[in-house]
Motif scaffolding. Structure first.
Motif, PDB file in Angstrom:
ATOM      1  N   SER A 376       0.833  -1.204   0.000  1.00  0.00           N
ATOM      2  CA  SER A 376       0.000   0.000   0.000  1.00  0.00           C
ATOM      3  C   SER A 376       0.870   1.258   0.000  1.00  0.00           C
ATOM      4  N   GLY A 377       0.484   2.234  -0.845  1.00  0.00           N
ATOM      5  CA  GLY A 377       1.172   3.520  -0.854  1.00  0.00           C
ATOM      6  C   GLY A 377       2.299   3.654  -1.854  1.00  0.00           C
ATOM      7  N   VAL A 378       2.527   2.635  -2.691  1.00  0.00           N
ATOM      8  CA  VAL A 378       3.642   2.728  -3.644  1.00  0.00           C
ATOM      9  C   VAL A 378       3.228   3.414  -4.945  1.00  0.00           C
ATOM     10  N   GLY A 379       1.937   3.712  -5.107  1.00  0.00           N
ATOM     11  CA  GLY A 379       1.508   4.502  -6.262  1.00  0.00           C
ATOM     12  C   GLY A 379       0.838   3.736  -7.375  1.00  0.00           C
ATOM     13  N   LYS A 380       0.257   2.571  -7.060  1.00  0.00           N
ATOM     14  CA  LYS A 380      -0.412   1.773  -8.109  1.00  0.00           C
ATOM     15  C   LYS A 380      -1.593   2.545  -8.710  1.00  0.00           C
ATOM     16  N   THR A 381      -2.471   3.035  -7.831  1.00  0.00           N
ATOM     17  CA  THR A 381      -3.640   3.790  -8.312  1.00  0.00           C
ATOM     18  C   THR A 381      -3.211   5.081  -8.988  1.00  0.00           C
ATOM     19  N   THR A 382      -2.220   5.743  -8.421  1.00  0.00           N
ATOM     20  CA  THR A 382      -1.737   7.004  -8.999  1.00  0.00           C
ATOM     21  C   THR A 382      -1.188   6.776 -10.403  1.00  0.00           C
ATOM     22  N   LEU A 383      -0.442   5.697 -10.591  1.00  0.00           N
ATOM     23  CA  LEU A 383       0.119   5.388 -11.903  1.00  0.00           C
ATOM     24  C   LEU A 383      -0.986   5.251 -12.943  1.00  0.00           C
ATOM     25  N   CYS A 384      -2.040   4.536 -12.580  1.00  0.00           N
ATOM     26  CA  CYS A 384      -3.160   4.352 -13.513  1.00  0.00           C
ATOM     27  C   CYS A 384      -3.950   5.643 -13.706  1.00  0.00           C
ATOM     28  N   SER A 385      -3.983   6.504 -12.673  1.00  0.00           N
ATOM     29  CA  SER A 385      -4.721   7.773 -12.779  1.00  0.00           C
ATOM     30  C   SER A 385      -4.047   8.755 -13.732  1.00  0.00           C
ATOM     31  N   LEU A 386      -2.789   8.520 -14.050  1.00  0.00           N
ATOM     32  CA  LEU A 386      -2.094   9.382 -15.003  1.00  0.00           C
ATOM     33  C   LEU A 386      -2.539   9.125 -16.439  1.00  0.00           C
ATOM     34  N   ILE A 387      -3.039   7.916 -16.710  1.00  0.00           N
ATOM     35  CA  ILE A 387      -3.411   7.564 -18.096  1.00  0.00           C
ATOM     36  C   ILE A 387      -4.589   8.414 -18.593  1.00  0.00           C
ATOM     37  N   PRO A 388      -5.680   8.555 -17.813  1.00  0.00           N
ATOM     38  CA  PRO A 388      -6.768   9.443 -18.262  1.00  0.00           C
ATOM     39  C   PRO A 388      -6.518  10.916 -17.895  1.00  0.00           C
ATOM     40  N   ARG A 389      -5.303  11.227 -17.431  1.00  0.00           N
ATOM     41  CA  ARG A 389      -4.911  12.595 -17.036  1.00  0.00           C
ATOM     42  C   ARG A 389      -5.769  13.145 -15.897  1.00  0.00           C
ATOM     43  N   PHE A 390      -6.078  12.294 -14.925  1.00  0.00           N
ATOM     44  CA  PHE A 390      -6.671  12.817 -13.694  1.00  0.00           C
ATOM     45  C   PHE A 390      -5.639  13.664 -12.952  1.00  0.00           C
ATOM     46  N   TYR A 391      -4.384  13.265 -13.094  1.00  0.00           N
ATOM     47  CA  TYR A 391      -3.246  14.056 -12.643  1.00  0.00           C
ATOM     48  C   TYR A 391      -2.279  14.176 -13.813  1.00  0.00           C
ATOM     49  N   GLU A 392      -1.424  15.195 -13.765  1.00  0.00           N
ATOM     50  CA  GLU A 392      -0.466  15.418 -14.844  1.00  0.00           C
ATOM     51  C   GLU A 392       0.917  14.939 -14.424  1.00  0.00           C
ATOM     52  N   VAL A 393       1.622  14.295 -15.330  1.00  0.00           N
ATOM     53  CA  VAL A 393       2.980  13.852 -15.012  1.00  0.00           C
ATOM     54  C   VAL A 393       3.862  15.073 -14.748  1.00  0.00           C
ATOM     55  N   ASN A 394       4.853  14.927 -13.853  1.00  0.00           N
ATOM     56  CA  ASN A 394       5.797  16.021 -13.606  1.00  0.00           C
ATOM     57  C   ASN A 394       6.912  16.022 -14.650  1.00  0.00           C
ATOM     58  N   THR A 395       7.438  14.831 -14.940  1.00  0.00           N
ATOM     59  CA  THR A 395       8.437  14.703 -16.011  1.00  0.00           C
ATOM     60  C   THR A 395       8.116  13.444 -16.814  1.00  0.00           C
ATOM     61  N   GLY A 396       8.688  13.392 -18.007  1.00  0.00           N
ATOM     62  CA  GLY A 396       8.417  12.256 -18.879  1.00  0.00           C
ATOM     63  C   GLY A 396       7.114  12.422 -19.632  1.00  0.00           C
ATOM     64  N   LYS A 397       6.661  11.338 -20.269  1.00  0.00           N
ATOM     65  CA  LYS A 397       5.402  11.401 -21.009  1.00  0.00           C
ATOM     66  C   LYS A 397       4.777  10.024 -21.120  1.00  0.00           C
ATOM     67  N   ILE A 398       3.468  10.032 -21.384  1.00  0.00           N
ATOM     68  CA  ILE A 398       2.702   8.800 -21.586  1.00  0.00           C
ATOM     69  C   ILE A 398       2.143   8.837 -23.003  1.00  0.00           C
ATOM     70  N   LEU A 399       2.337   7.780 -23.729  1.00  0.00           N
ATOM     71  CA  LEU A 399       1.874   7.710 -25.122  1.00  0.00           C
ATOM     72  C   LEU A 399       0.713   6.735 -25.241  1.00  0.00           C
ATOM     73  N   LEU A 400      -0.263   7.110 -26.036  1.00  0.00           N
ATOM     74  CA  LEU A 400      -1.372   6.225 -26.405  1.00  0.00           C
ATOM     75  C   LEU A 400      -1.329   6.059 -27.916  1.00  0.00           C
TER      76      LEU A 400
END
Length: 584
Positions: A376-400
């Motif tokens: 718990s707390g390692v960021g599993k949900t957060t990682l998935c929340s970046l895909i629909p851009r619920f949050y914005e990445v700080n660095t790097g990028k996600i490609l679809l």
């Protein structure tokens, strides 16, 4: 002109015709009120002195008809001001409420992570009511006050200059008094708003968690917390009422002093043949006409503080810029395959120092089934929340499908992603309405088909009114498994190429989990699927399992490969075998 003032004035624009008509009737009403004392002066100084009763009778009848006509004009004017003026204010409130609600929809999870629902509700309800009163009564009161004030001054100065100067000598002192009180009123009313917002937040929190309150028998604790907040509100109101009392009692004192000054000064002037009785009577009649505008302006100051404080709070929200928006050249997705790639992605929440994770590199091919595990707390949900851009990445990028998700229109991106969460949210309404939320234009037949695919049709038909059964706030009348299957039916109806299962079965009993798991597997077929795993039963057959730790992606492989590595995954697996929640 400040942007805030321009914004306030912009809400008058659609109703300018109504506003101008309201101002016309306000002018008319103010003008009529100035005429009555002049008629009294004419009767007492001319008609009763220079004419016999028989000669004056015709004139008295005409004056009577004139005053009745003026009374009718005043009645129509005041009715229009009270009715149509308030309607205009209500329409402006409607526009503001629409604007702030629409703005709420644009703000990201970062905003809501730091807000209380009750306080946000206050900004869209209580605050806007006082803005309505200001938008309607403000201009109207100012116009009426200026007309009466200036009109009375011009009339009185032509009747007798010395007494006029005595009367108006008090006016600057009254305005200085009002100006002195303005900031004190503003602080008091702002504190009131903050307190009532806190109370609303507390009530919303209590009612949302009423089952938890009752299960722990903590009603008394909640009442004590509420009484404490309510008492603070009373103390805040007490302070504002103190300021109001100072206002109104001070105004009353000035009114009495003006009356005393006119009576004493008028008596002395009469003894010295400087003024006649009819003129003194006219002055006494006009005192109320003079005092009323001052009273209105001071009341307006109070109303202004209420309204502008509410508008300040309104603008505080409106000026918050959404941190996740479409680029000007953002594109809409067509024929989505579902390939997802993370390239050197790092993320941390606003106002926190530590990264949730950093330098994540991950490629998921279209149609792949990927499981994410970790403590718990390692960021599993957060990682998935970046895909629909619920949050914005700080660095790097996600490609679809090779396109940076920041170059895709938000609506188009999210339309192609389906999410099934552990904490299912169902809206107050019917089963049909909740499933249709996945595709608003869906037919009843499509909804029923989606329910069948989600293994939900059978239990829905057993409900009292089938698909038209009212399920209560948050679906309180349904079991956990039933709510979860309705949420899955919603995603079936949406039919997205990309899925995210966020510990979707972790809160269910074994029997419900089995039924829901079948529905999830059916839904995941031929779709790119991310599964945040809580129980090993949901991922043992996954070809790709990613193990997340505080350091990022630690291990990759299938179930057997990861067990053979005897690393983090193997340790978590041993914990679950011993009955401990290693994959929570």
């Amino acid at each position: 002109m400040s942007n805030k003032f321009k914004k306030f004035l912009s809400y008058y624009k659609p109703y300018m015709g109504l506003f101008l008509t309201d101002m016309f009737f306000a002018l008319l009403a103010a003008g009529v009120s100035l005429v009555y004392p002049l008629i009294v002066r004419y009767i007492t100084s001319d008609l009763l002195v220079n004419y016999e009763l028989s000669e004056a009778f015709d004139t008295i009848i005409k004056l009577g008809l004139l005053m009745i006509g003026l009374a009718i004009i005043e009645l129509v004017s005041n009715f229009y001001i009270s009715y149509q003026g308030h309607v205009m204010g209500a329409r402006m409130e409607y526009d503001m409420r629409n604007d702030i609600f629409e703005h709420y929809q644009k703000l990201s999870f970062n905003f809501y992570d730091n807000q209380k629902t009750g306080q946000l509700m206050t900004r869209i309800t209580n605050d806007l009511f006082d803005i309505t009163e200001l938008s309607h009564h403000g201009p109207e009161d100012i116009v009426i006050s200026i007309i009466k004030f200036v009109g009375a001054f011009v009339i009185l100065i032509n009747i007798n200059l010395p007494i006029t100067l005595i009367v108006f000598a008090f006016i600057p002192i009254m305005f200085i008094f009002a100006y002195y009180m303005k900031n004190r009123m503003n602080r008091a009313f702002r504190k009131n708003r903050e307190r009532i917002a806190e109370i609303n937040a507390q009530i919303e929190d209590n009612l949302s968690g009423i089952r938890v309150v009752k299960s722990f028998a903590n009603e008394n604790k909640e009442m004590d917390k509420f009484h404490d907040g309510n008492l603070k509100f009373v103390e805040s109101k007490r302070n504002s009422y103190w300021q109001m009392a100072t206002f109104h009692s001070g105004l009353g004192l000035f009114t009495s002093l003006i009356n005393v000054a006119v009576i004493l000064g008028g008596t002395i002037f009469m003894l010295n043949d400087i003024i006649v009785l009819s003129d003194l009577l006219t002055f006494l009649l006009y005192i109320n006409t003079i005092i009323e505008p001052v009273r209105k302006l001071i009341n307006f100051t109070e109303q202004f503080q209420n309204g502008i404080t509410g508008f300040d709070r309104f603008m505080e929200i409106m000026e918050i810029q959404p941190d996740i928006t479409d680029k000007k050249d953002a594109v809409a997705l067509k024929e989505v395959k579902g390939q997802i790639e993370f390239q050197d992605v790092s993320f941390k929440y606003i106002d926190t120092k530590a990264d949730v994770f950093r330098d994540i590199n991950l490629k998921v091919e279209a149609g792949d089934y990927l499981a994410l595990v970790g403590s718990s707390g390692v960021g599993k949900t957060t990682l998935c929340s970046l895909i629909p851009r619920f949050y914005e990445v700080n660095t790097g990028k996600i490609l679809l499908d090779g396109i940076d998700i920041r170059d895709i229109k938000l609506r188009s991106l999210r339309k192609n992603i389906g999410i099934v969460q552990q904490d299912v949210y169902l809206f107050a309404g019917t089963v049909l309405e909740n499933i249709r939320y996945g595709k608003l234009e869906a037919t009843d037949e499509e909804i029923i088909e989606a329910a069948k695919n989600a293994n939900a049709h059978a239990f829905i038909m057993e409900l009292p009114d089938g698909y038209n059964t009212y399920i209560g706030q948050r679906g309180v009348k349904l079991s956990g498994g039933q709510k979860q299957r309705i949420s899955i039916a919603r995603v079936f109806l949406k039919n997205p190429p990309i899925l995210i299962f966020d510990e979707a079965t972790s809160a269910l009993d074994n029997e419900s989990e089995k039924v829901v798991q079948e529905s999830l597997e059916k839904l995941a077929k031929n779709r790119t699927t991310f599964v945040i795993a809580h129980r090993l039963s949901t991922i043992r057959n996954a070809k790709n399992i990613i193990v997340l730790t505080e350091e990022g992606i630690k291990e990759r492989g299938n179930h057997q490969e990861l067990l053979e590595k005897d690393g983090v995954y193997a340790s978590l697996y041993k914990l679950t075998q011993n009955g401990e929640p290693g994959l929570a």
